[in-house]
Design a protein around this motif. Structure first.
Motif, PDB file in Angstrom:
ATOM      1  N   SER A   1       0.849  -1.215   0.000  1.00 46.30           N
ATOM      2  CA  SER A   1       0.000   0.000   0.000  1.00 46.30           C
ATOM      3  C   SER A   1       0.874   1.251   0.000  1.00 46.30           C
ATOM      4  O   SER A   1       0.424   2.348  -0.316  1.00 46.30           O
ATOM      5  CB  SER A   1      -0.899  -0.002   1.244  1.00 46.30           C
ATOM      6  OG  SER A   1      -0.070   0.102   2.393  1.00 46.30           O
ATOM      7  N   LEU A   2       2.145   1.059   0.324  1.00 44.66           N
ATOM      8  CA  LEU A   2       3.052   2.230   0.322  1.00 44.66           C
ATOM      9  C   LEU A   2       3.770   2.355  -1.016  1.00 44.66           C
ATOM     10  O   LEU A   2       4.302   3.412  -1.346  1.00 44.66           O
ATOM     11  CB  LEU A   2       4.076   2.084   1.453  1.00 44.66           C
ATOM     12  CG  LEU A   2       3.529   2.174   2.873  1.00 44.66           C
ATOM     13  CD1 LEU A   2       4.610   1.809   3.886  1.00 44.66           C
ATOM     14  CD2 LEU A   2       2.984   3.562   3.161  1.00 44.66           C
ATOM     15  N   ALA A   3       3.799   1.270  -1.795  1.00 49.86           N
ATOM     16  CA  ALA A   3       4.547   1.273  -3.064  1.00 49.86           C
ATOM     17  C   ALA A   3       3.659   1.765  -4.200  1.00 49.86           C
ATOM     18  O   ALA A   3       3.451   1.091  -5.211  1.00 49.86           O
ATOM     19  CB  ALA A   3       5.075  -0.134  -3.358  1.00 49.86           C
ATOM     20  N   THR A   4       3.087   2.969  -4.003  1.00 50.63           N
ATOM     21  CA  THR A   4       2.196   3.536  -5.035  1.00 50.63           C
ATOM     22  C   THR A   4       2.433   5.041  -5.142  1.00 50.63           C
ATOM     23  O   THR A   4       2.807   5.693  -4.148  1.00 50.63           O
ATOM     24  CB  THR A   4       0.706   3.344  -4.656  1.00 50.63           C
ATOM     25  OG1 THR A   4       0.428   4.161  -3.515  1.00 50.63           O
ATOM     26  CG2 THR A   4       0.368   1.896  -4.351  1.00 50.63           C
ATOM     27  N   PRO A   5       2.187   5.621  -6.337  1.00 53.18           N
ATOM     28  CA  PRO A   5       2.334   7.079  -6.478  1.00 53.18           C
ATOM     29  C   PRO A   5       1.352   7.827  -5.562  1.00 53.18           C
ATOM     30  O   PRO A   5       1.657   8.872  -5.008  1.00 53.18           O
ATOM     31  CB  PRO A   5       1.991   7.322  -7.953  1.00 53.18           C
ATOM     32  CG  PRO A   5       1.993   5.996  -8.631  1.00 53.18           C
ATOM     33  CD  PRO A   5       1.807   4.951  -7.590  1.00 53.18           C
ATOM     34  N   GLU A   6       0.185   7.215  -5.381  1.00 55.57           N
ATOM     35  CA  GLU A   6      -0.839   7.860  -4.530  1.00 55.57           C
ATOM     36  C   GLU A   6      -0.320   7.989  -3.095  1.00 55.57           C
ATOM     37  O   GLU A   6      -0.458   9.034  -2.470  1.00 55.57           O
ATOM     38  CB  GLU A   6      -2.150   7.034  -4.519  1.00 55.57           C
ATOM     39  CG  GLU A   6      -2.869   6.935  -5.866  1.00 55.57           C
ATOM     40  CD  GLU A   6      -2.179   5.990  -6.850  1.00 55.57           C
ATOM     41  OE1 GLU A   6      -1.365   5.130  -6.432  1.00 55.57           O
ATOM     42  OE2 GLU A   6      -2.417   6.160  -8.078  1.00 55.57           O
ATOM     43  N   ALA A   7       0.306   6.921  -2.588  1.00 58.79           N
ATOM     44  CA  ALA A   7       0.821   6.972  -1.199  1.00 58.79           C
ATOM     45  C   ALA A   7       1.907   8.047  -1.096  1.00 58.79           C
ATOM     46  O   ALA A   7       1.962   8.822  -0.139  1.00 58.79           O
ATOM     47  CB  ALA A   7       1.393   5.606  -0.805  1.00 58.79           C
TER      48      ALA A   7
END
Ligand code: BV8
Ligand code: ZN
Length: 291
Positions: A49-55
């Protein structure tokens, strides 16, 4: 499906074109947590959930703390015998290519020939500028990358699994951890444009893989000659398009050899009679079956 080493090594000796798809399980014995295993948690966050552009856009401080922690752990870790055995296979075999999902840099430190090592998801030790008008990107092994990201890696380190478990038992949320409250201005800044925030040079979920890497892998796979073998090492093979390369190789005639600690983790499409499954620690098995 067999786990017979003899028939595997006989096929390996007669194989000309070989692929290897690597996942986090390859580095587990080097002490690096996998994504989905118990270690897949960081503080109480699910790593994916942290490995995203949104995060990153929502909370660049948290995401940089996550990556600073992983950079530190990866630099402290050492390549294991499986990394070394794969680098040796690359040296021995002209028509061999490693497709690594790992961003920990351990295959590179095992002296794996770079031209035979495709980093599908980038590297913890690349950084790039997030400013639209700036194309800065570079290798960066500085640890911590900026002083503010020096997470306390001692017993007081709130990111260790024990600390997480302890907090959970005492029902203390992550919010209560007293970490130095960082501001975005404390985060790594682009040395070129002096504007943009730097980000880790990894491929996040929802981002495309580097086109140069995709083209190199496609050229290898779509070459006219068949592929003899694909090794699938320490991966749950659930992330695409990486996991799709197993079927692509199979479609070109490849036999599949899975090395995984969990007998359930078999690539989609299953394994056929001519394939192999070796259950256990990649760091033990891979050097044995590749020698
Ligand atoms: C994209 C870098 C499209 C960051 C990572 C179909 C086609 C295309 C995309 C999709 C698709 N379906 C879904 C998608 C979206 C998504 C996806 O696949 N989602 C999954 C969850 C379903 N894919 C993407 O977003 C990809 N982008 O295709 O973009 C696009 C096209 C055009 C324009 C825009 C977009 C990008 C995916 C890359 C994400 N980045 N990493 C970082 O590291 O922080 S993924 C990350 O998770 C890893 O790199 C790795 O790939 C994955 C974790 O998997 P594993 O390595 O397998 O680790 P895991 O913990 O799962 O398993 C460990 C295994 O080891 C287990 O099997 C365990 O049993 C075993 N094991 C443990 N110990 C040992 C062991 N084995 C042996 N020995 C041991 N000791
Ligand atoms: Zn810049």
């Amino acid at each position: 499906m067999s786990s017979d080493v003899e028939s595997f090594t006989a096929h390996l000796q007669s194989s000309k074109r070989i692929l290897a798809l690597l996942g986090a399980g390859l580095s587990a014995s080097s002490g690096l947590p996998t994504f989905r295993g118990a270690g897949g948690l960081w503080r109480s966050h699910d790593a994916t959930s942290l490995a995203t552009p949104e995060a990153f856009n929502a909370d660049p401080v948290l995401v940089w703390q996550f990556y600073s922690y992983r950079r530190h752990m990866a630099l402290k870790a050492r390549p294991n015998r499986a990394h070394l055995a794969l680098a040796e296979l690359a040296r021995r075999n002209p028509d061999f290519m490693t497709l690594s999902q790992n961003v920990d840099g351990l295959s590179q430190r095992a002296k794996h020939a770079p031209e035979k090592l495709q980093l599908l998801h980038g590297s913890l030790f690349n950084v790039k500028c997030t400013s639209f008008y700036c194309s800065y990107q570079a290798e960066n092994f500085t640890d911590p990358i900026v002083p503010a990201l020096a997470i306390p890696f001692d017993a007081s380190d709130p990111t260790t699994k024990d600390a997480v478990e302890e907090r959970r038992e005492m029902d203390i949320s992550d919010v209560d951890i007293r970490l130095p409250s960082l501001k975005i201005t404390d985060l790594p800044k682009c040395p070129e444009c002096h504007q943009g925030l730097l980000r880790p040079g990894v491929v996040w979920f929802g981002e495309s893989l580097p086109s140069k890497v995709l083209n190199t892998v496609d050229t290898f796979i779509n070459d006219s000659s068949k592929i003899d073998l694909i090794l699938v090492i320490g991966t749950s093979a659930r992330v695409y398009p990486a996991a799709g390369y197993v079927d692509d190789a199979r479609a070109k005639g490849a036999r599949v050899a899975v090395i995984n600690a969990d007998p359930e983790d078999i690539p989609a499409g299953g394994l056929g009679d001519k394939d192999w499954f070796f259950e256990g620690d990649a760091a033990q098995i891979v050097p044995d079956i590749l020698k």
